[in-house]
Design a protein around this motif. Structure first.
Motif, PDB file in Angstrom:
ATOM      1  N   PRO A 117       0.820  -1.226   0.000  1.00 33.09           N
ATOM      2  CA  PRO A 117       0.000   0.000   0.000  1.00 33.09           C
ATOM      3  C   PRO A 117       0.849   1.268   0.000  1.00 33.09           C
ATOM      4  O   PRO A 117       0.872   2.035   0.966  1.00 33.09           O
ATOM      5  N   VAL A 118       1.513   1.507  -1.121  1.00 33.67           N
ATOM      6  CA  VAL A 118       2.454   2.616  -1.235  1.00 33.67           C
ATOM      7  C   VAL A 118       1.777   3.967  -1.025  1.00 33.67           C
ATOM      8  O   VAL A 118       2.317   4.850  -0.355  1.00 33.67           O
ATOM      9  N   ALA A 119       0.614   4.154  -1.605  1.00 36.63           N
ATOM     10  CA  ALA A 119      -0.056   5.460  -1.513  1.00 36.63           C
ATOM     11  C   ALA A 119      -0.304   5.855  -0.058  1.00 36.63           C
ATOM     12  O   ALA A 119      -0.216   7.030   0.297  1.00 36.63           O
ATOM     13  N   GLU A 125      -6.737 -10.597  -5.727  1.00 39.31           N
ATOM     14  CA  GLU A 125      -5.835 -10.318  -6.837  1.00 39.31           C
ATOM     15  C   GLU A 125      -5.215  -8.931  -6.785  1.00 39.31           C
ATOM     16  O   GLU A 125      -4.212  -8.685  -7.455  1.00 39.31           O
ATOM     17  N   SER A 126      -5.774  -8.024  -6.027  1.00 38.33           N
ATOM     18  CA  SER A 126      -5.170  -6.694  -5.926  1.00 38.33           C
ATOM     19  C   SER A 126      -3.854  -6.741  -5.159  1.00 38.33           C
ATOM     20  O   SER A 126      -3.098  -5.767  -5.160  1.00 38.33           O
ATOM     21  N   ASN A 127      -3.573  -7.876  -4.527  1.00 44.69           N
ATOM     22  CA  ASN A 127      -2.356  -8.024  -3.732  1.00 44.69           C
ATOM     23  C   ASN A 127      -1.189  -8.635  -4.505  1.00 44.69           C
ATOM     24  O   ASN A 127      -0.082  -8.702  -3.994  1.00 44.69           O
ATOM     25  N   TRP A 128      -1.439  -9.124  -5.720  1.00 44.47           N
ATOM     26  CA  TRP A 128      -0.361  -9.794  -6.459  1.00 44.47           C
ATOM     27  C   TRP A 128      -0.658  -9.750  -7.954  1.00 44.47           C
ATOM     28  O   TRP A 128      -1.770  -9.483  -8.365  1.00 44.47           O
ATOM     29  N   CYS A 129       0.376 -10.038  -8.756  1.00 40.69           N
ATOM     30  CA  CYS A 129       0.168 -10.110 -10.203  1.00 40.69           C
ATOM     31  C   CYS A 129       1.105 -11.155 -10.797  1.00 40.69           C
ATOM     32  O   CYS A 129       0.767 -12.319 -10.846  1.00 40.69           O
ATOM     33  N   GLY A 130       2.303 -10.761 -11.229  1.00 42.47           N
ATOM     34  CA  GLY A 130       3.170 -11.689 -11.944  1.00 42.47           C
ATOM     35  C   GLY A 130       4.165 -12.443 -11.093  1.00 42.47           C
ATOM     36  O   GLY A 130       4.903 -13.290 -11.622  1.00 42.47           O
ATOM     37  N   ILE A 131       4.226 -12.167  -9.801  1.00 47.66           N
ATOM     38  CA  ILE A 131       5.184 -12.821  -8.907  1.00 47.66           C
ATOM     39  C   ILE A 131       4.454 -13.452  -7.736  1.00 47.66           C
ATOM     40  O   ILE A 131       3.658 -12.789  -7.070  1.00 47.66           O
ATOM     41  N   LEU A 132       4.730 -14.725  -7.487  1.00 45.74           N
ATOM     42  CA  LEU A 132       4.233 -15.394  -6.293  1.00 45.74           C
ATOM     43  C   LEU A 132       5.358 -16.241  -5.692  1.00 45.74           C
ATOM     44  O   LEU A 132       6.225 -16.745  -6.411  1.00 45.74           O
ATOM     45  N   VAL A 133       5.321 -16.369  -4.382  1.00 45.69           N
ATOM     46  CA  VAL A 133       6.326 -17.155  -3.660  1.00 45.69           C
ATOM     47  C   VAL A 133       5.600 -18.177  -2.805  1.00 45.69           C
ATOM     48  O   VAL A 133       4.605 -17.862  -2.152  1.00 45.69           O
ATOM     49  N   PHE A 134       6.108 -19.417  -2.794  1.00 47.68           N
ATOM     50  CA  PHE A 134       5.449 -20.483  -2.049  1.00 47.68           C
ATOM     51  C   PHE A 134       6.473 -21.425  -1.449  1.00 47.68           C
ATOM     52  O   PHE A 134       7.663 -21.401  -1.800  1.00 47.68           O
ATOM     53  N   SER A 135       6.003 -22.273  -0.562  1.00 47.28           N
ATOM     54  CA  SER A 135       6.820 -23.377  -0.034  1.00 47.28           C
ATOM     55  C   SER A 135       5.890 -24.549   0.239  1.00 47.28           C
ATOM     56  O   SER A 135       4.661 -24.396   0.260  1.00 47.28           O
ATOM     57  N   ILE A 136       6.482 -25.715   0.429  1.00 46.40           N
ATOM     58  CA  ILE A 136       5.724 -26.920   0.750  1.00 46.40           C
ATOM     59  C   ILE A 136       6.202 -27.426   2.102  1.00 46.40           C
ATOM     60  O   ILE A 136       7.394 -27.668   2.292  1.00 46.40           O
ATOM     61  N   GLU A 137       5.283 -27.557   3.023  1.00 52.38           N
ATOM     62  CA  GLU A 137       5.634 -27.979   4.384  1.00 52.38           C
ATOM     63  C   GLU A 137       6.360 -29.322   4.351  1.00 52.38           C
ATOM     64  O   GLU A 137       5.941 -30.274   3.681  1.00 52.38           O
ATOM     65  N   GLY A 138       7.493 -29.364   5.060  1.00 56.73           N
ATOM     66  CA  GLY A 138       8.269 -30.592   5.150  1.00 56.73           C
ATOM     67  C   GLY A 138       9.262 -30.794   4.027  1.00 56.73           C
ATOM     68  O   GLY A 138      10.076 -31.726   4.054  1.00 56.73           O
ATOM     69  N   ILE A 139       9.207 -29.924   3.011  1.00 57.40           N
ATOM     70  CA  ILE A 139      10.111 -30.032   1.866  1.00 57.40           C
ATOM     71  C   ILE A 139      11.195 -28.959   1.968  1.00 57.40           C
ATOM     72  O   ILE A 139      10.914 -27.791   2.204  1.00 57.40           O
ATOM     73  N   PHE A 141       1.610  -4.053 -13.872  1.00 59.53           N
ATOM     74  CA  PHE A 141       0.156  -3.958 -13.705  1.00 59.53           C
ATOM     75  C   PHE A 141      -0.218  -2.476 -13.774  1.00 59.53           C
ATOM     76  O   PHE A 141       0.661  -1.612 -13.699  1.00 59.53           O
ATOM     77  N   PRO A 142      -1.486  -2.133 -13.917  1.00 62.66           N
ATOM     78  CA  PRO A 142      -1.864  -0.734 -14.173  1.00 62.66           C
ATOM     79  C   PRO A 142      -1.704   0.173 -12.951  1.00 62.66           C
ATOM     80  O   PRO A 142      -2.188  -0.121 -11.869  1.00 62.66           O
ATOM     81  N   PHE A 143      -1.016   1.291 -13.154  1.00 62.74           N
ATOM     82  CA  PHE A 143      -0.952   2.385 -12.175  1.00 62.74           C
ATOM     83  C   PHE A 143      -0.175   3.525 -12.815  1.00 62.74           C
ATOM     84  O   PHE A 143       0.542   3.342 -13.807  1.00 62.74           O
ATOM     85  N   THR A 144      -0.324   4.710 -12.245  1.00 61.37           N
ATOM     86  CA  THR A 144       0.475   5.868 -12.648  1.00 61.37           C
ATOM     87  C   THR A 144       1.041   6.520 -11.387  1.00 61.37           C
ATOM     88  O   THR A 144       0.698   6.137 -10.248  1.00 61.37           O
ATOM     89  N   GLN A 145       1.862   7.520 -11.588  1.00 61.60           N
ATOM     90  CA  GLN A 145       2.453   8.227 -10.446  1.00 61.60           C
ATOM     91  C   GLN A 145       1.376   8.831  -9.562  1.00 61.60           C
ATOM     92  O   GLN A 145       1.497   8.839  -8.337  1.00 61.60           O
ATOM     93  N   GLN A 146       0.300   9.310 -10.153  1.00 60.03           N
ATOM     94  CA  GLN A 146      -0.774   9.926  -9.372  1.00 60.03           C
ATOM     95  C   GLN A 146      -1.426   8.924  -8.433  1.00 60.03           C
ATOM     96  O   GLN A 146      -1.896   9.290  -7.348  1.00 60.03           O
TER      97      GLN A 146
END
Length: 439
Positions: free
Chosen positions: A216-218, A357-371, A242-247
């Motif tokens: 939440p940069v703004a 979806e407003s929280n992410w777009c082209g990057i996601l990070v995950f893990s698998i429990e026990g791996i 993803f869509p945004f401008t400086q304003q």
């Protein structure tokens, strides 16, 4: 065909380059034929995206899911870069300095248009690190002044502040915030609580490189402005993502790399500084006093190839032809193709709020429990030739996945098959991937 040749000719390309570059612009015709289709519907149109895939020369013997680090450029960009390199090499002191270098102004105008700002607020740099360090190093601070950032901001930017701490006696505060960030208030409050009367500067990321979370940069820039605090925004993973401008952000300083989501040549970046702020920021390399209020003082780095930043113009054209809404919708569709499958398994954990979806777009990070994450990273490449990047933080370890517009849906299917086999324990190598029990 003739009109397309004239259009490409505006990039300064020769006839051979035009022949190859036209292949990378075939998707423009596909767009025209689908002009009435929504971005969400077009995101699932594999016939259209095949044209996009053919616009890139990429190695299809691997599945590259690390486009967040640095992205391939489409053919039209590479052809422009090669053409400019050849041109500047014919008589560099003449062709580069008298012809190619002045044309950077066209690129400046294009970037300003995309960010919806004045061209006199845009500097062309080599990457996000240079862009951000210009402001980090160029802002006047004194011993005892405090800087607030987070432990999940980019290490190079933290190192920049740490050097100023050692050299000038500044104070750096690095706050933690919850992962995954399910409530934006938690992020804002973490930063707000670190602010004191001595706080002079805040650095925040638009997209966290460790999780892919859109932050939440703004709200932070507003908070900083109300308290008379400067705020720098690290947009390395956000611009043209993803869509945004400086304003939309309300920021005074914004630095980004153009070789990530903009698909520009490797070694290109952009810095935005609000016009009234320019005089107070010292450039990294010395500039004359007559440039004090000129954004170009931040471009004084000595001799450098004009070909790189001029070819950014072809990347701008490529992105504007596609459209940012279509790009974002496709990136989310590629991710949904695998996360909708693997998220059904309780042992798969995501480090962004994937429910919104407003929280992410082209990057996601995950893990698998026990791996073991490191073992899984190696396994993905050694056994399946899937390129990802590992993420390590005191709060978590995970695997970062970042497809691109050229990524095939079938590649995401293959990735999902592998991850699901590990998550369900059906992978034949599962024993070697498990975490070792601590003795």
């Amino acid at each position: 065909m003739a009109s397309r040749r004239r259009f490409l000719g505006t990039l300064g390309m020769g006839s051979l380059a035009l022949v190859n570059a036209e292949r990378s612009l075939a998707f423009v015709q596909q767009l025209q034929a689908r002009a009435d289709i929504s971005a969400a519907d077009l995101a699932m149109d594999e016939t259209f995206w095949m044209s996009m895939q053919e616009a890139f020369d990429v190695d299809r013997s691997i599945i590259n899911l690390n486009n967040g680090g640095v992205s391939p450029s489409p053919r039209v960009v590479m052809e422009a870069q090669r053409q400019y390199l050849d041109q500047e090499n014919t008589a560099p002191s003449y062709t580069m300095w008298r012809h190619l270098e002045p044309n950077v102004e066209h690129v400046r105008n294009g970037l300003a248009r995309m960010f919806a700002v004045d061209p006199e607020e845009i500097a062309l740099t080599r990457n996000a690190s240079e862009s951000l360090q210009i402001v980090q190093q160029g802002m006047s601070l004194k011993a005892g002044d405090e800087i607030v950032t987070t432990s999940q901001d980019y290490p190079r930017m933290i190192t920049t502040f740490e050097q100023r701490v050692r050299r000038e006696g500044l104070v750096l505060k690095k706050v933690d915030y919850p992962v995954p960030l399910m409530n934006a208030d938690d992020y804002v409050h973490a930063i707000e609580e670190a602010i004191s009367p001595k706080t002079k500067l805040i650095l925040v990321s638009h997209v966290c490189f460790m999780t892919g979370q859109i932050l939440p940069v703004a709200r932070i820039t507003k908070l900083a402005r109300e308290r008379g605090i400067e705020c720098i925004v690290d947009g390395a993973h956000a611009f043209n993502h993803f869509p945004f401008t400086q304003q939309d952000l309300g920021c005074d300083y914004y630095g980004t790399s153009l070789h990530k989501w903009t698909h520009a040549p490797i070694g290109t970046g952009m810095l935005f500084v609000r016009k009234e702020k320019i005089p107070a920021i010292w450039p990294l390399m010395a500039a004359g006093k007559d440039q004090d209020d000129n954004i170009r003082k931040f471009e004084e780095i000595g001799t450098h190839p004009a070909a790189l930043h001029n070819a950014v113009g072809a990347a701008i054209m490529f992105n504007e032809s596609l459209g940012i809404n279509r790009k974002a919708a496709r990136l989310r569709a590629l991710h949904h193709h695998w996360i909708d499958r693997v998220s059904k398994h309780d042992n798969v954990k995501f480090y962004s709020n994937t429910h919104d979806e407003s929280n992410w777009c082209g990057i996601l990070v995950f893990s698998i429990e026990g791996i073991d994450t490191d073992k899984l990273s190696s396994y993905l490449f050694d056994k399946h030739r899937i390129v990802i990047t590992g993420i390590s933080h005191p709060q978590f370890k995970g695997i970062r996945v970042s497809p691109s517009t050229y990524t095939r849906m079938s590649e995401m299917t293959e990735f999902a098959d592998v991850i699901e086999s590990v998550a369900t324990g059906k992978c034949k190598d599962i024993a070697t991937l498990r975490k070792e029990e601590k003795k």
